[in-house]
Design a protein around this motif. Structure first.
Motif, PDB file in Angstrom:
ATOM      1  N   VAL A 166       0.835  -1.232   0.110  1.00 24.37           N
ATOM      2  CA  VAL A 166       0.082  -0.038   0.095  1.00 24.37           C
ATOM      3  C   VAL A 166       0.780   1.324  -0.083  1.00 24.37           C
ATOM      4  CG1 VAL A 166      -1.951  -1.025   1.075  1.00 24.37           C
ATOM      5  CG2 VAL A 166      -0.160  -0.201   2.318  1.00 24.37           C
ATOM      6  N   THR A 168       1.853   4.115   1.231  1.00 25.05           N
ATOM      7  CA  THR A 168       1.939   4.795   2.671  1.00 25.05           C
ATOM      8  C   THR A 168       3.127   4.379   3.709  1.00 25.05           C
ATOM      9  OG1 THR A 168       0.414   5.495   4.597  1.00 25.05           O
ATOM     10  CG2 THR A 168       0.533   3.013   3.983  1.00 25.05           C
ATOM     11  N   ALA A 191      -5.783  11.387   3.146  1.00 27.33           N
ATOM     12  CA  ALA A 191      -6.351  10.491   2.148  1.00 27.33           C
ATOM     13  C   ALA A 191      -5.556   9.124   2.098  1.00 27.33           C
ATOM     14  CB  ALA A 191      -6.260  11.209   0.856  1.00 27.33           C
ATOM     15  N   HIS A 192      -4.271   9.178   1.978  1.00 25.00           N
ATOM     16  CA  HIS A 192      -3.425   7.897   1.833  1.00 25.00           C
ATOM     17  C   HIS A 192      -3.208   6.938   3.247  1.00 25.00           C
ATOM     18  CE1 HIS A 192       0.282   8.951   4.370  1.00 25.00           C
ATOM     19  NE2 HIS A 192      -0.250  10.063   4.353  1.00 25.00           N
ATOM     20  N   GLU A 195      -6.877   5.337   3.135  1.00 28.19           N
ATOM     21  CA  GLU A 195      -7.008   4.289   1.981  1.00 28.19           C
ATOM     22  C   GLU A 195      -6.172   3.210   2.492  1.00 28.19           C
ATOM     23  OE1 GLU A 195      -5.846   3.491  -2.826  1.00 28.19           O
ATOM     24  OE2 GLU A 195      -5.893   5.735  -1.862  1.00 28.19           O
ATOM     25  N   ARG A 199      -7.283  -0.895   3.549  1.00 31.29           N
ATOM     26  CA  ARG A 199      -6.865  -2.306   3.009  1.00 31.29           C
ATOM     27  C   ARG A 199      -6.280  -3.116   3.915  1.00 31.29           C
ATOM     28  NH1 ARG A 199      -4.177  -1.443  -2.113  1.00 31.29           N
ATOM     29  NH2 ARG A 199      -3.044  -3.405  -1.803  1.00 31.29           N
TER      30      ARG A 199
END
Length: 219
Positions: A166, A168, A191-192, A195, A199
């Motif tokens: 992911v 981040t 946002a990151h 998200e 996940r």
């Protein structure tokens, strides 16, 4: 699911955002405090948390026979290490394991041995169990290559393994950000982070669902 936090002593609150997100998907998530700075590096407390989960999970509506063991950072190393070296937990093994942003090439708290060494030395003698890995591609604390290395080693030995990468960092993968002035990871709405944390929660839920399906087939 039993979910272990990382290196900070008694930091179960750090995992609250991702634990709640997984719980919203129907997973019963137990997150204990433990102290990696204890003389035994927290091994006794980690063992006690497993015993607590096995003893009390039914009271929370869960099945003690299909516990998923998960962890973040140092907790990931401990969780994967316990799955690969079950003598550390009295020969108990989880039904699946989830490692989030872990490094697996040095000694784990609960075993005193490196998980990847345990895999290479004895992985062929253990019945394979599902391993789910999550790692941030922008992680400056634990490089994503550590999870890639473990995935490859597991695949070579025929273990079922997935790796979700992911976009981040080390904290973002559990829906938090590190706040220097507080010296700890706190929830974030970047946002990151949202998200990536979603996940991770999805991986936790998928691991639990797969375990339930395996139990149903055996029944």
């Amino acid at each position: 699911m039993l979910l272990w936090h990382g290196r900070g002593p008694d930091e179960r609150d750090v995992l609250a955002p991702v634990a709640r997100a997984a719980a919203a998907k129907g997973v019963i998530v137990l997150v204990p405090d433990w102290r990696p700075d204890a003389p035994d590096r927290g091994g006794t407390q980690l063992n006690e948390s497993v015993a607590f989960a096995r003893r009390n999970l039914a009271g929370f509506g869960g099945d003690p026979g299909r516990i998923v063991l998960a962890g973040w950072s140092l907790g990931a190393k401990a969780a994967v290490g316990a799955a690969l070296n079950p003598a550390a937990l009295g020969d108990w093994r989880p039904q699946a394991v989830v490692g989030i942003a872990g490094a697996y090439g040095s000694a784990a708290p609960v075993t005193g041995t490196a998980p990847i060494d345990d895999l290479r030395l004895g992985g062929n003698r253990l019945p394979p169990l599902p391993v789910w890995l999550v790692h941030g591609t922008e992680d400056p604390i634990v490089d994503v290559g550590r999870s890639r290395e473990l995935r490859t080693a597991l695949e070579e030995r025929g273990w079922p393994v997935t790796l979700d990468e992911v976009a981040t960092d080390h904290a973002g993968v559990i829906m938090t950000e590190f706040v220097p002035e507080r010296g700890r990871c706190l929830p974030s709405t970047a946002a990151h982070v949202v998200e990536a944390g979603a996940r991770t929660a999805d991986v936790l839920a998928r691991a639990a669902k797969t375990t339930a399906q395996h139990t149903s087939r055996r029944a």
